[in-house]
Design a protein around this motif. Structure first.
Motif, PDB file in Angstrom:
ATOM      1  N   THR A 328       0.991  -1.351   0.199  1.00 49.47           N
ATOM      2  CA  THR A 328       0.157  -0.001  -0.056  1.00 49.47           C
ATOM      3  C   THR A 328       0.577   1.104  -0.317  1.00 49.47           C
ATOM      4  O   THR A 328       0.287   2.013  -0.688  1.00 49.47           O
ATOM      5  N   ARG A 329       2.175   1.123   1.021  1.00 53.25           N
ATOM      6  CA  ARG A 329       2.521   1.984   1.044  1.00 53.25           C
ATOM      7  C   ARG A 329       3.701   2.832  -0.162  1.00 53.25           C
ATOM      8  O   ARG A 329       4.181   3.624  -1.097  1.00 53.25           O
ATOM      9  N   ARG A 330       3.891   1.563  -1.509  1.00 50.12           N
ATOM     10  CA  ARG A 330       4.270   1.506  -2.393  1.00 50.12           C
ATOM     11  C   ARG A 330       3.639   1.975  -3.727  1.00 50.12           C
ATOM     12  O   ARG A 330       4.156   2.514  -4.034  1.00 50.12           O
ATOM     13  N   LEU A 331       2.501   1.630  -3.400  1.00 52.71           N
ATOM     14  CA  LEU A 331       1.604   2.016  -5.028  1.00 52.71           C
ATOM     15  C   LEU A 331       1.140   3.676  -4.465  1.00 52.71           C
ATOM     16  O   LEU A 331       1.382   4.208  -5.029  1.00 52.71           O
ATOM     17  N   ALA A 332       1.171   4.004  -3.240  1.00 57.72           N
ATOM     18  CA  ALA A 332      -0.018   5.335  -2.523  1.00 57.72           C
ATOM     19  C   ALA A 332       1.051   5.954  -2.273  1.00 57.72           C
ATOM     20  O   ALA A 332       0.422   7.160  -1.946  1.00 57.72           O
ATOM     21  N   GLY A 333       2.102   5.781  -1.784  1.00 57.73           N
ATOM     22  CA  GLY A 333       3.231   7.081  -0.914  1.00 57.73           C
ATOM     23  C   GLY A 333       3.162   7.938  -1.091  1.00 57.73           C
ATOM     24  O   GLY A 333       3.474   8.165  -2.868  1.00 57.73           O
ATOM     25  N   THR A 334       3.187   9.211  -0.574  1.00 54.15           N
ATOM     26  CA  THR A 334       2.495  10.528  -1.301  1.00 54.15           C
ATOM     27  C   THR A 334       4.444  11.641  -1.006  1.00 54.15           C
ATOM     28  O   THR A 334       5.003  12.056  -1.331  1.00 54.15           O
ATOM     29  N   GLY A 335       6.025  10.734  -0.339  1.00 50.75           N
ATOM     30  CA  GLY A 335       6.584  10.837  -0.661  1.00 50.75           C
ATOM     31  C   GLY A 335       7.675  10.827  -2.438  1.00 50.75           C
ATOM     32  O   GLY A 335       7.048  11.351  -3.279  1.00 50.75           O
ATOM     33  N   LYS A 336       8.364  12.341  -2.351  1.00 48.73           N
ATOM     34  CA  LYS A 336       8.678  12.572  -3.449  1.00 48.73           C
ATOM     35  C   LYS A 336       9.345  11.651  -4.126  1.00 48.73           C
ATOM     36  O   LYS A 336       8.949  11.853  -5.795  1.00 48.73           O
ATOM     37  N   ASP A 337       9.975  11.090  -3.898  1.00 51.50           N
ATOM     38  CA  ASP A 337      10.425   9.735  -4.622  1.00 51.50           C
ATOM     39  C   ASP A 337       9.291   8.378  -4.875  1.00 51.50           C
ATOM     40  O   ASP A 337      10.123   7.389  -5.252  1.00 51.50           O
ATOM     41  N   GLU A 338       8.411   8.451  -3.660  1.00 53.21           N
ATOM     42  CA  GLU A 338       7.405   6.536  -4.222  1.00 53.21           C
ATOM     43  C   GLU A 338       6.750   7.091  -5.772  1.00 53.21           C
ATOM     44  O   GLU A 338       6.606   8.048  -5.754  1.00 53.21           O
ATOM     45  N   MET A 339       6.139   5.410  -5.466  1.00 51.48           N
ATOM     46  CA  MET A 339       5.663   5.483  -6.329  1.00 51.48           C
ATOM     47  C   MET A 339       3.953   6.922  -6.627  1.00 51.48           C
ATOM     48  O   MET A 339       3.555   7.494  -7.691  1.00 51.48           O
ATOM     49  N   GLY A 340       3.324   7.151  -5.424  1.00 58.03           N
ATOM     50  CA  GLY A 340       2.285   7.588  -5.127  1.00 58.03           C
ATOM     51  C   GLY A 340       2.303   8.645  -5.947  1.00 58.03           C
ATOM     52  O   GLY A 340       1.120   9.260  -6.181  1.00 58.03           O
ATOM     53  N   ALA A 341       3.845   9.291  -5.733  1.00 61.06           N
ATOM     54  CA  ALA A 341       3.588  10.683  -6.104  1.00 61.06           C
ATOM     55  C   ALA A 341       4.074  11.087  -7.964  1.00 61.06           C
ATOM     56  O   ALA A 341       3.949  11.628  -8.522  1.00 61.06           O
ATOM     57  N   LEU A 342       4.774  10.039  -7.811  1.00 58.50           N
ATOM     58  CA  LEU A 342       5.473   9.615  -9.053  1.00 58.50           C
ATOM     59  C   LEU A 342       5.207   9.796 -10.729  1.00 58.50           C
ATOM     60  O   LEU A 342       5.180  10.366 -11.808  1.00 58.50           O
ATOM     61  N   PHE A 343       3.887   8.635 -10.115  1.00 53.74           N
ATOM     62  CA  PHE A 343       2.946   8.514 -11.097  1.00 53.74           C
ATOM     63  C   PHE A 343       1.710   8.732 -11.358  1.00 53.74           C
ATOM     64  O   PHE A 343       1.344   9.453  -9.974  1.00 53.74           O
ATOM     65  N   LYS A 344       1.075   9.166 -12.072  1.00 50.05           N
ATOM     66  CA  LYS A 344      -0.189  10.717 -12.482  1.00 50.05           C
ATOM     67  C   LYS A 344      -0.884  10.156 -13.479  1.00 50.05           C
ATOM     68  O   LYS A 344      -0.273   8.086 -13.985  1.00 50.05           O
ATOM     69  N   ALA A 345      -2.274   9.894 -13.541  1.00 51.66           N
ATOM     70  CA  ALA A 345      -3.347   9.291 -13.283  1.00 51.66           C
ATOM     71  C   ALA A 345      -4.233  10.330 -14.222  1.00 51.66           C
ATOM     72  O   ALA A 345      -4.225  11.272 -14.032  1.00 51.66           O
ATOM     73  N   LEU A 346      -4.376  10.213 -16.107  1.00 48.18           N
ATOM     74  CA  LEU A 346      -5.337  10.616 -16.332  1.00 48.18           C
ATOM     75  C   LEU A 346      -5.964   9.895 -17.251  1.00 48.18           C
ATOM     76  O   LEU A 346      -6.112   8.986 -17.851  1.00 48.18           O
ATOM     77  N   ALA A 347      -7.583  11.120 -17.210  1.00 41.18           N
ATOM     78  CA  ALA A 347      -8.890  10.289 -17.811  1.00 41.18           C
ATOM     79  C   ALA A 347      -8.684  11.296 -18.873  1.00 41.18           C
ATOM     80  O   ALA A 347      -9.198  12.262 -19.161  1.00 41.18           O
ATOM     81  N   LEU A 348      -9.949  10.308 -20.612  1.00 41.37           N
ATOM     82  CA  LEU A 348     -10.093  11.051 -21.732  1.00 41.37           C
ATOM     83  C   LEU A 348     -11.404  10.515 -20.933  1.00 41.37           C
ATOM     84  O   LEU A 348     -12.094   9.439 -21.621  1.00 41.37           O
ATOM     85  N   VAL A 349     -12.329  11.699 -21.215  1.00 39.16           N
ATOM     86  CA  VAL A 349     -13.976  10.660 -20.854  1.00 39.16           C
ATOM     87  C   VAL A 349     -15.428  11.335 -21.847  1.00 39.16           C
ATOM     88  O   VAL A 349     -14.629  11.729 -22.156  1.00 39.16           O
ATOM     89  N   HIS A 350     -15.844  10.644 -22.209  1.00 39.52           N
ATOM     90  CA  HIS A 350     -16.842  11.146 -23.109  1.00 39.52           C
ATOM     91  C   HIS A 350     -17.589  12.898 -22.279  1.00 39.52           C
ATOM     92  O   HIS A 350     -18.052  12.639 -21.681  1.00 39.52           O
ATOM     93  N   PRO A 351     -17.598  14.287 -22.926  1.00 42.84           N
ATOM     94  CA  PRO A 351     -17.999  14.667 -22.062  1.00 42.84           C
ATOM     95  C   PRO A 351     -19.713  15.235 -21.557  1.00 42.84           C
ATOM     96  O   PRO A 351     -19.710  15.087 -20.479  1.00 42.84           O
ATOM     97  N   ALA A 352     -20.367  13.616 -22.350  1.00 42.19           N
ATOM     98  CA  ALA A 352     -21.864  13.519 -21.541  1.00 42.19           C
ATOM     99  C   ALA A 352     -21.422  12.693 -20.276  1.00 42.19           C
ATOM    100  O   ALA A 352     -22.499  12.927 -19.016  1.00 42.19           O
ATOM    101  N   LEU A 353     -20.452  12.406 -19.959  1.00 38.69           N
ATOM    102  CA  LEU A 353     -19.808  11.170 -18.532  1.00 38.69           C
ATOM    103  C   LEU A 353     -20.222  12.773 -17.354  1.00 38.69           C
ATOM    104  O   LEU A 353     -20.214  12.929 -16.511  1.00 38.69           O
ATOM    105  N   GLY A 354     -18.954  14.073 -17.899  1.00 35.15           N
ATOM    106  CA  GLY A 354     -19.048  15.052 -16.381  1.00 35.15           C
ATOM    107  C   GLY A 354     -17.971  14.727 -15.745  1.00 35.15           C
ATOM    108  O   GLY A 354     -17.111  15.312 -14.985  1.00 35.15           O
ATOM    109  N   GLY A 355     -17.623  13.075 -15.811  1.00 38.07           N
ATOM    110  CA  GLY A 355     -16.296  12.514 -15.316  1.00 38.07           C
ATOM    111  C   GLY A 355     -15.901  11.537 -15.385  1.00 38.07           C
ATOM    112  O   GLY A 355     -16.873  10.690 -15.565  1.00 38.07           O
TER     113      GLY A 355
END
Length: 373
Positions: A328-355
């Motif tokens: 859990t720490r390795r995936l979601a840790g928020t330290g500067k050099d941890e995966m939770g901070a280094l990796f980012k998430a981006l979604a491209l969605v149909h505008p009608a979904l809104g989110g």
């Protein structure tokens, strides 16, 4: 030369002149006889790197529930495509499908499609997913028509990049040529002509600034967004990277350690940080709504990784519970050099979904916050 591919590249350069970084990366990663992904098993402890799905089942499970939420936001269509780009050994999709068994109608509606060109990896994916009906395609364009939910984890970082440098006299492109000793070496080709928007960014930057562009990545993001906008659905990209900015992020990994980019062509994995701003802009230009990028740690936290970890720990022995905490720490840790901070998430969605789940209203691109490499 250190590898057979290095000798082939050197002969090509001697005959045709220096190659740009994208051409070099493509040779190293995808050469039909000597390329890294052609000849190596990159994933897991025995390979050169470990991806999030290999760290813990929680990652794929949460993405599965994210996909199920998207399907319900779409009105639970009776048929849709559940696709993954770069599915590795099939580990993440197996976790996605296991987690979504509890969602009524989801499996009956889903046509699972893996976009994978390697016959060797297709065989591994088939073994991992033997309990499920799966189709394979070699390219995104070959995915069947219909509403789409697409997942891409650590896919864009392996796509070849070009590197442009602001010089005192204009813009040069970084090239791979031969040094005086005959070994591969970096150099600059003057009077480069990048895309006008990229050229304008560089000309406004300080001397020495280096800009990386990934034409194939933005093209794929645009194609995905056009498909989502036309037929409905959403796409989720998770990778390490930033939202704009300058700097050399090209790197080589060999046996879980950094390697010289030019030292072992075909025997080391080559990657570069993903420019999520470029992907988001390509997606919006094709008609999609872009959400993020946000840190992976924040995304997984919003999807409930802490609660999922606690449920797993409730049935685990002490040593297994400690391993769940570490994952859990390795995936979601928020330290500067941890995966939770280094990796980012981006979604491209149909505008009608809104989110989409995991993204807040303020995460609509542009967020106004620069996400640093």
């Amino acid at each position: 030369m250190s590898t057979g591919l290095a000798a082939l590249i050197a002969r090509r350069i001697a005959a045709d002149g220096p190659m740009n970084v994208a051409e070099y990366m493509a040779e190293c990663l995808f050469h039909p006889q000597h390329g890294y992904y052609t000849t190596h098993e990159p994933f897991g402890a025995a390979g050169d790197f470990v991806t999030a799905p290999e760290i813990s089942q929680m990652f794929g499970e949460l993405l599965g529930l994210w996909a199920a939420d998207c399907w319900m936001r779409m009105g639970s269509p009776p048929r849709f495509i559940l696709a993954e780009l770069g599915p590795g050994r099939g580990t993440m999709m197996a976790d996605v499908l296991r987690a979504t068994r509890i969602v009524p109608g989801f499996h009956a509606a889903a046509q699972v499609v893996l976009v994978e060109a390697s016959p060797r990896l297709r065989a591994k994916q088939a073994a991992t997913l033997s309990a499920y009906p799966v189709d394979w395609r070699g390219r995104f364009e070959d995915i069947p028509d219909g509403p789409l939910i697409l997942l891409a984890n650590e896919f864009f970082d392996a796509l070849p990049i070009r590197q442009f440098v602001r010089t005192a006299t204009g813009i040069a492109e970084r090239m791979v040529g031969l040094g005086e000793d005959g070994a591969l070496a970096f150099g600059l080709r003057p009077d480069a002509r990048p895309d006008p928007a990229d050229a304008a960014r560089l000309m406004a930057a300080r001397e020495g600034a280096l800009l990386e562009v990934c034409p194939s990545g933005t093209a794929i993001a645009g194609d995905i967004a056009a498909r989502v906008s036309r037929e409905g659905g959403t796409a989720l990209f998770i990778d390490y990277g930033h939202a704009g900015g300058f700097g050399d992020t090209l790197q080589a990994l060999k046996s879980h350690a950094y390697d010289d980019v030019l030292a072992h062509p075909g025997d080391a994995d080559l990657t570069a940080h993903v420019d999520f701003a470029a992907l988001a802009q390509a997606g919006m230009a094709a008609g999609a709504l872009a959400l993020g990028p946000i840190p992976q740690g924040a995304f997984l936290a919003r999807l409930g990784i802490a609660a999922r970890a606690e449920r797993l720990k409730a049935k685990a022995a002490p040593d297994a519970a400690a391993a769940i905490d570490a994952a859990t720490r390795r995936l979601a840790g928020t330290g500067k050099d941890e995966m939770g901070a280094l990796f980012k998430a981006l979604a491209l969605v149909h505008p009608a979904l809104g989110g989409a789940a995991g993204f807040a209203p303020q995460d609509v691109f542009p967020t106004g916050k620069k996400v640093e490499p």
